[in-house]
Scaffold this active site. Structure first.
Site, PDB file in Angstrom:
ATOM      1  N   ALA A 129       0.873  -1.173   0.000  1.00 16.49           N
ATOM      2  CA  ALA A 129       0.000   0.000   0.000  1.00 16.49           C
ATOM      3  C   ALA A 129       0.906   1.218   0.000  1.00 16.49           C
ATOM      4  CB  ALA A 129      -0.905  -0.001   1.220  1.00 16.49           C
ATOM      5  N   CYS A 130       0.741   2.074  -0.998  1.00 13.67           N
ATOM      6  CA  CYS A 130       1.743   3.094  -1.249  1.00 13.67           C
ATOM      7  C   CYS A 130       1.092   4.445  -1.518  1.00 13.67           C
ATOM      8  CB  CYS A 130       2.593   2.693  -2.456  1.00 13.67           C
ATOM      9  SG  CYS A 130       3.062   0.941  -2.494  1.00 13.67           S
TER      10      CYS A 130
END
Length: 403
Positions: free
Chosen positions: A23-24
């Site tokens: 998750a970025c």
């Protein structure tokens, strides 16, 4: 010789690489006029630094999970620096360039470069020259520095003829796939349109490690940036984003099945556009890659096969069309037809995509990853995984919304 490109990690204890997730933070900055400038690059780097909280680092705060930028080829800049290296570039878009990640000692690097040059000849390309990329590793932590490869940009053009556009892109694609299969090199990009700088970095380190990015001659009308949070994964230089066409915020939950289907289809693949036997480019999906890397590789194949980039993206991430009675019949027919060719790559995801000529973004069919955009009266377009990546005067905003 050890491979650099996305090595698989064995299962150990409670860890199994089959269940990796991430998750970025992702953003793009673009200019509607299409006029390249260093200002777009600078704004993109500012947006990246403002996404620092979406990235992560290891036990050392200066060994990041990953950060990078994808932009148009800065032709004027490259023309000047290659002249200093002793060779001349042909016309814009008549050459392809990519930064090679070259692991090993000086002898191994030389051997790899020689083999890449041999493969280029086999693929109908002429190597115009190499440029050692300036790098300042002082800000890097010991972990990131210990696995840092050497960096060299290779410049190629078609041998004996002038090829531009997709014809040259396809030859560069074949060279890159073969080089990555047959040598330990990794290419973040090898293209006549785009150039990627990335690595196992924090958001603040990208333009410090690669001083090219602060050179005023480096200009683009499009820039994609990414700050990586590799939850339950091992960071690496190749697995940083952006990839060749996408940067991705989220995860593909169906990736194991997607990869298996892609592998099964290789025996059936055929193309009149991609030169030579396709089997020499297999596997299309590299073992040990992340979900984002696999998505990018399949998207690239669809694009090289003759579809437009938006067409290819919507094949892989369709809308929820099955029970949508209000959808335009022609659009519904598009999704229904392509569902017979490819299964969806599903998961909570915002995917930003570009080929250097156009740029866009799409959410998964459930819309579970946020993405917001702004358009100003000066033609600046900003899209990001959250608000606040750039300080934009509200009085200049002519349109904004949620993707």
């Amino acid at each position: 010789m050890a491979k650099l490109a996305m090595p698989p990690h064995p299962a150990e204890g409670l860890y199994d690489p089959a269940f990796e997730h991430d998750a970025c933070g992702v953003a793009f900055v673009a200019q509607l006029s299409g006029v390249p400038s260093h200002d777009i690059v600078s704004k993109a780097l500012t947006a990246l630094r403002n996404l620092d909280h979406r990235g992560a680092a290891g036990a050392e705060i200066n060994s990041g999970d990953g950060a990078g930028i994808l932009m148009q080829i800065p032709d004027a800049f490259l023309r000047e620096v290659t002249a200093e290296c002793g060779f001349t570039l042909p016309a814009r878009h008549a050459y392809a360039v990519g930064t090679a990640f070259l692991p090993g000692d000086a002898e191994q690097v030389a051997t790899t470069r020689q083999r890449i040059e041999e493969l280029a000849v086999e693929e109908g390309l002429t190597v115009l020259g190499w440029r050692d990329v300036p790098v300042d590793p002082q800000s890097l932590g010991q972990t990131a520095r210990s696995v840092m490869p050497a960096f060299a940009q290779i410049f190629v053009s078609a041998a004996g003829e002038r090829l531009v556009g997709m014809a040259l892109e396809r030859r560069a694609f074949c060279l890159r796939k073969r080089a990555e299969h047959e040598t330990p090199v990794y290419f973040p990009s090898l293209s006549s349109r785009t150039l990627v700088y990335k690595g196992m970095l924090t958001t603040d380190q990208l333009d410090r490690v690669f001083p090219d990015l602060v050179d005023e001659r480096v200009a683009s009308a499009i820039a994609v940036v990414h700050s990586r949070f590799s939850t339950n994964t091992f960071p690496s230089w190749p697995l940083s984003h952006p990839f060749r066409y996408i940067a991705h915020n989220g995860e593909i939950n169906t990736v194991m099945g997607n990869r298996n289907w892609m592998r099964a289809r290789e025996a059936l693949l055929d193309s009149d556009l991609i030169p030579g036997e396709l089997s020499r480019l297999y596997p299309i999906v590299t073992a040990g890659g992340s979900d984002s890397a696999s998505f990018d590789e399949v998207l690239e194949l669809l694009y090289m096969g003759g579809r437009s980039l938006p067409h290819s993206v919507l094949m892989m991430i369709p809308e929820a069309w099955e029970n949508n009675a209000s959808m335009d019949p022609s659009r519904r027919a598009f999704y229904e037809f392509h569902s017979t060719l490819m299964e969806p790559w599903d998961g909570p995801a915002c995917v930003v995509f570009t080929d250097g000529a156009q740029i866009g973004a799409v959410l998964d069919r459930n819309g579970l990853r946020p993405s917001r955009y702004w358009v100003t009266d000066e033609g600046l377009v900003v899209l990001a995984s959250e608000v606040g990546v750039l300080d934009i005067d509200p009085a200049t905003v002519v349109r904004k919304g949620r993707l």
